[in-house]
Design an enzyme around this catalytic site. Structure first.
Site, PDB file in Angstrom:
ATOM      1  N   SER A 128      -3.439  22.008 -79.722  1.00  0.00           N
ATOM      2  CA  SER A 128      -2.852  23.325 -79.957  1.00  0.00           C
ATOM      3  C   SER A 128      -2.804  24.129 -78.655  1.00  0.00           C
ATOM      4  O   SER A 128      -2.171  23.691 -77.695  1.00  0.00           O
ATOM      5  CB  SER A 128      -3.649  24.030 -81.069  1.00  0.00           C
ATOM      6  OG  SER A 128      -2.960  25.135 -81.575  1.00  0.00           O
ATOM      7  N   ASP A 282       4.177  19.150 -88.005  1.00  0.00           N
ATOM      8  CA  ASP A 282       3.594  20.372 -87.447  1.00  0.00           C
ATOM      9  C   ASP A 282       4.621  21.501 -87.521  1.00  0.00           C
ATOM     10  O   ASP A 282       5.702  21.401 -86.936  1.00  0.00           O
ATOM     11  CB  ASP A 282       3.178  20.112 -86.000  1.00  0.00           C
ATOM     12  CG  ASP A 282       2.288  21.207 -85.419  1.00  0.00           C
ATOM     13  OD1 ASP A 282       2.439  22.374 -85.825  1.00  0.00           O
ATOM     14  OD2 ASP A 282       1.467  20.891 -84.550  1.00  0.00           O
ATOM     15  N   HIS A 311      -0.117  20.749 -88.632  1.00  0.00           N
ATOM     16  CA  HIS A 311      -0.744  21.067 -87.353  1.00  0.00           C
ATOM     17  C   HIS A 311      -2.183  20.564 -87.318  1.00  0.00           C
ATOM     18  O   HIS A 311      -2.693  20.172 -86.270  1.00  0.00           O
ATOM     19  CB  HIS A 311      -0.706  22.585 -87.139  1.00  0.00           C
ATOM     20  CG  HIS A 311      -1.223  23.023 -85.812  1.00  0.00           C
ATOM     21  ND1 HIS A 311      -0.697  22.575 -84.619  1.00  0.00           N
ATOM     22  CD2 HIS A 311      -2.229  23.885 -85.482  1.00  0.00           C
ATOM     23  CE1 HIS A 311      -1.352  23.132 -83.606  1.00  0.00           C
ATOM     24  NE2 HIS A 311      -2.292  23.924 -84.106  1.00  0.00           N
TER      25      HIS A 311
END
Length: 336
Positions: A128, A282, A311
């Site tokens: 991330s 995602d 995600h």
């Protein structure tokens, strides 16, 4: 205290503002070898602290502390490194200065070089916002970083993700409890709302349709929303959250004096062997964005995580996805 502090002193930020007595919290796993060539840097993601990275570290993992010296630096704003919640006036709370990804990596570079005397990094990896830091490391210090493996994250915050983060911020800044950042008690109602906003984005539509939250031990959707999502955000200071959101929204590896906003040039400057791992479902960082970025990096391969865990395929909570990421890291580290 199960982490260490590197004192940065008074630092001049990319904005030109000076943050006095800044510091970087970090943890290390393993031992630096004599040649100092077994170094892995693994930055933390938005809202995370080094503890949340430990799922990918272990003697049976690619990130083996018996073999590698793994450094996990904490993102500024996360409550352990310099943050709104731990900085004295006049830079406390909502007055904490804006910190960029470029700033973070510059400070991490100081830790790596000044504290440990390291000249080469075998691998930088991260999830991330940690992925964005991974890209920034490779673009800022292309001669130093030998391999990168960003997963579930991109080299800049594309417009759709920026808009999503605006939606995350809205329940907080529009809530009277927040008091423009001058709250005496944490604005819990707003933070719970933020958890519910995130809930619709963190996992895929198929994840919810198949009720896969039951695999995580939640017996109903409502239970999952309250005990997984809301609880996660109740543990974060609201001003820290906003500081990290700003950092994330303005992430771009070319937004600095090295590349002057030329994003393609920044990507093309990366010399590291790269494995780019987006999640196929995602919703924050769609694989199409990662595929475009991969095509611009000279020594990069595209290895999407085929998963309906969205995600959070990169969060270490689904064994199949974790094994895929670990296998990719293991193969990358074998490359010479």
């Amino acid at each position: 205290m199960d982490y260490k502090i590197f004192q940065l002193g008074d630092v001049t930020l990319q904005s030109g503002e000076i943050l006095p007595n800044a510091f970087l919290a970090y943890q290390t796993y393993g031992t630096l070898n004599e040649d100092k060539n077994n170094v892995i840097v693994y930055p933390t993601a938005f809202g995370d602290q080094h503890y949340q990275n430990e799922w990918l570290i272990g003697p049976d993992m690619a990130l083996d502390p018996n073999k590698y010296f793994i450094i996990v630096p904490n993102l500024l704003g996360n409550g352990l490194s310099s943050s709104p919640s731990n900085t004295p006036a006049p830079f406390d709370r909502s007055r904490f200065p804006k910190i960029t990804i470029f700033d973070n990596i510059s400070f991490q570079y100081r830790l790596i070089t000044e504290k440990f005397g390291i000249e080469k990094i075998a691998l930088v990896t991260g999830w991330s916002l940690g992925a964005l830091q991974t890209f920034q490391w490779a673009a800022s210090y292309p001669d130093m970083v030998e391999r990168i493996a960003p997963f579930c994250g991109t080299a800049k915050t594309w417009p759709h993700t920026y808009v999503f983060l605006e939606g995350v911020k809205a329940p907080l800044v529009s809530n009277a409890e927040w008091a423009n950042g001058e709250y005496t008690l944490q604005p819990k109602t707003a933070m719970r709302s933020i958890g519910r906003v995130y809930a619709g984005w963190g996992f895929s539509q198929a994840f919810y349709r198949k009720e896969l939250y039951r695999e995580l031990g939640y017996n109903s959707l409502e239970n999952f929303l309250t005990d997984f999502w809301e609880k996660n955000f109740l543990n974060i200071d609201a001003n820290n959250l906003l500081a990290m959101l700003w950092t994330g929204q303005h992430g771009d590896i070319s937004a600095n004096h090295l590349y002057n906003g030329d994003f393609e040039k920044a990507l093309q400057s990366i010399r590291a062997k790269a494995v780019i791992m987006p999640g196929t479902t995602d919703l924050y960082f769609p694989p199409e964005d990662s595929q475009y970025e991969t095509e611009q990096i000279p020594n990069a391969v595209f290895r999407p995580i085929e998963s309906i865990w969205g995600h959070l395929a990169g969060r270490g909570i689904h064994e199949v996805d974790t094994k895929f990421i670990d296998d990719q890291l293991r193969n990358l580290l074998k490359l010479t």
